[in-house]
Write a protein that holds these residues in place. Structure first.
Motif, PDB file in Angstrom:
ATOM      1  N   LEU A  30     -16.580  11.753  -5.894  1.00  0.00           N
ATOM      2  CA  LEU A  30     -16.743  11.238  -7.309  1.00  0.00           C
ATOM      3  C   LEU A  30     -15.672  10.535  -7.878  1.00  0.00           C
ATOM      4  CD1 LEU A  30     -19.421  13.633  -8.613  1.00  0.00           C
ATOM      5  CD2 LEU A  30     -19.835  11.278  -7.738  1.00  0.00           C
ATOM      6  N   LYS A  31     -14.327  11.012  -7.430  1.00  0.00           N
ATOM      7  CA  LYS A  31     -13.198  10.537  -8.156  1.00  0.00           C
ATOM      8  C   LYS A  31     -12.469   9.169  -7.449  1.00  0.00           C
ATOM      9  CE  LYS A  31     -11.935  15.039 -10.160  1.00  0.00           C
ATOM     10  NZ  LYS A  31     -10.899  16.118 -10.007  1.00  0.00           N
ATOM     11  N   ARG A  32     -13.133   8.997  -6.482  1.00  0.00           N
ATOM     12  CA  ARG A  32     -12.521   7.661  -5.470  1.00  0.00           C
ATOM     13  C   ARG A  32     -12.993   6.480  -6.215  1.00  0.00           C
ATOM     14  NH1 ARG A  32     -13.311   9.859   0.654  1.00  0.00           N
ATOM     15  NH2 ARG A  32     -11.709  11.264   0.771  1.00  0.00           N
ATOM     16  N   VAL A  33     -12.061   5.760  -6.289  1.00  0.00           N
ATOM     17  CA  VAL A  33     -12.272   4.257  -6.583  1.00  0.00           C
ATOM     18  C   VAL A  33     -12.679   3.487  -5.377  1.00  0.00           C
ATOM     19  CG1 VAL A  33     -11.453   2.300  -7.976  1.00  0.00           C
ATOM     20  CG2 VAL A  33     -10.677   4.726  -8.513  1.00  0.00           C
ATOM     21  N   PRO A  34     -14.005   2.753  -5.752  1.00  0.00           N
ATOM     22  CA  PRO A  34     -14.392   2.033  -4.510  1.00  0.00           C
ATOM     23  C   PRO A  34     -13.459   0.900  -4.139  1.00  0.00           C
ATOM     24  CG  PRO A  34     -16.038   2.337  -6.011  1.00  0.00           C
ATOM     25  CD  PRO A  34     -14.704   2.760  -6.782  1.00  0.00           C
ATOM     26  N   PHE A  35     -13.340   0.633  -2.822  1.00  0.00           N
ATOM     27  CA  PHE A  35     -12.279  -0.433  -2.280  1.00  0.00           C
ATOM     28  C   PHE A  35     -12.998  -1.669  -2.425  1.00  0.00           C
ATOM     29  CE2 PHE A  35     -10.514   2.889   0.307  1.00  0.00           C
ATOM     30  CZ  PHE A  35      -9.071   2.922  -0.238  1.00  0.00           C
ATOM     31  N   SER A  36     -12.298  -2.638  -2.450  1.00  0.00           N
ATOM     32  CA  SER A  36     -12.984  -4.212  -2.361  1.00  0.00           C
ATOM     33  C   SER A  36     -13.917  -4.227  -1.146  1.00  0.00           C
ATOM     34  CB  SER A  36     -12.018  -5.235  -2.299  1.00  0.00           C
ATOM     35  OG  SER A  36     -11.174  -5.392  -3.350  1.00  0.00           O
ATOM     36  N   LEU A  37     -15.126  -4.826  -1.389  1.00  0.00           N
ATOM     37  CA  LEU A  37     -16.101  -4.991  -0.402  1.00  0.00           C
ATOM     38  C   LEU A  37     -15.490  -6.019   0.994  1.00  0.00           C
ATOM     39  CD1 LEU A  37     -19.425  -5.475  -2.170  1.00  0.00           C
ATOM     40  CD2 LEU A  37     -18.610  -3.560  -1.025  1.00  0.00           C
ATOM     41  N   PRO A  38     -15.727  -5.414   2.044  1.00  0.00           N
ATOM     42  CA  PRO A  38     -15.371  -6.070   3.209  1.00  0.00           C
ATOM     43  C   PRO A  38     -16.192  -7.266   3.445  1.00  0.00           C
ATOM     44  CG  PRO A  38     -16.731  -4.454   3.994  1.00  0.00           C
ATOM     45  CD  PRO A  38     -16.520  -4.149   2.711  1.00  0.00           C
ATOM     46  N   LYS A  39     -15.543  -8.516   4.304  1.00  0.00           N
ATOM     47  CA  LYS A  39     -16.526  -9.603   4.487  1.00  0.00           C
ATOM     48  C   LYS A  39     -16.905  -9.360   6.091  1.00  0.00           C
ATOM     49  CE  LYS A  39     -13.829 -12.539   1.391  1.00  0.00           C
ATOM     50  NZ  LYS A  39     -13.605 -11.213   0.613  1.00  0.00           N
ATOM     51  N   ASP A  61     -11.221  -6.919   6.467  1.00  0.00           N
ATOM     52  CA  ASP A  61     -10.570  -6.173   5.480  1.00  0.00           C
ATOM     53  C   ASP A  61     -11.619  -4.974   4.867  1.00  0.00           C
ATOM     54  OD1 ASP A  61      -8.608  -7.998   5.238  1.00  0.00           O
ATOM     55  OD2 ASP A  61      -9.697  -9.372   3.985  1.00  0.00           O
ATOM     56  N   TYR A  62     -12.139  -4.190   5.916  1.00  0.00           N
ATOM     57  CA  TYR A  62     -12.890  -2.799   5.755  1.00  0.00           C
ATOM     58  C   TYR A  62     -11.788  -1.811   5.637  1.00  0.00           C
ATOM     59  CZ  TYR A  62     -15.976   1.218   6.368  1.00  0.00           C
ATOM     60  OH  TYR A  62     -16.546   2.051   6.097  1.00  0.00           O
ATOM     61  N   LYS A  63     -11.823  -1.280   4.218  1.00  0.00           N
ATOM     62  CA  LYS A  63     -10.922  -0.327   3.945  1.00  0.00           C
ATOM     63  C   LYS A  63     -11.767   0.961   3.623  1.00  0.00           C
ATOM     64  CE  LYS A  63      -7.880  -3.443   1.811  1.00  0.00           C
ATOM     65  NZ  LYS A  63      -7.621  -4.146   0.655  1.00  0.00           N
ATOM     66  N   TYR A  64     -11.136   2.137   4.085  1.00  0.00           N
ATOM     67  CA  TYR A  64     -11.911   3.280   3.638  1.00  0.00           C
ATOM     68  C   TYR A  64     -11.023   4.688   3.503  1.00  0.00           C
ATOM     69  CZ  TYR A  64     -10.752   4.164   8.505  1.00  0.00           C
ATOM     70  OH  TYR A  64      -9.823   4.107   9.781  1.00  0.00           O
ATOM     71  N   TYR A  65     -11.418   5.634   2.834  1.00  0.00           N
ATOM     72  CA  TYR A  65     -10.904   6.841   2.360  1.00  0.00           C
ATOM     73  C   TYR A  65     -10.867   7.739   3.562  1.00  0.00           C
ATOM     74  CZ  TYR A  65     -10.375   5.730  -2.597  1.00  0.00           C
ATOM     75  OH  TYR A  65     -10.109   5.240  -3.750  1.00  0.00           O
ATOM     76  N   PRO A  66     -10.117   8.747   3.828  1.00  0.00           N
ATOM     77  CA  PRO A  66     -10.178   9.696   4.693  1.00  0.00           C
ATOM     78  C   PRO A  66     -11.372  10.354   4.836  1.00  0.00           C
ATOM     79  CG  PRO A  66      -7.800   9.920   3.964  1.00  0.00           C
ATOM     80  CD  PRO A  66      -8.899   8.993   3.063  1.00  0.00           C
TER      81      PRO A  66
END
Length: 74
Positions: A30-39, A61-66
């Protein structure tokens, strides 16, 4: 191809719950800030439903947290 217009996606969750041993990871999530959406890039034209296949698309540009490991509830 289907002659449909964009609309809205409506979802209902009927059995959403958190077990006591998952609380710490839920708080982290819940504390994680969402990344920009990929294309989603189409690598070549698609003219019919039969032309559809995963190899004709690329996620850019798909980004993710561990990953958070959740133990099985007992």
């Amino acid at each position: 191809m289907a002659n449909l217009k964009t609309g809205e996606l409506v979802m209902t969750f009927g059995d959403a719950h958190v077990y006591e041993n998952h609380i710490l990871n839920v708080e982290i999530q819940l504390k994680r800030v969402p990344f920009s959406l990929p294309k989603l890039k189409m690598l070549e034209p698609i003219y019919t439903f039969d032309d559809l296949s995963l190899d004709k698309f690329k996620l850019v540009d798909y980004k993710y947290y561990p990953k958070l490991k959740y133990e099985m509830a007992m």
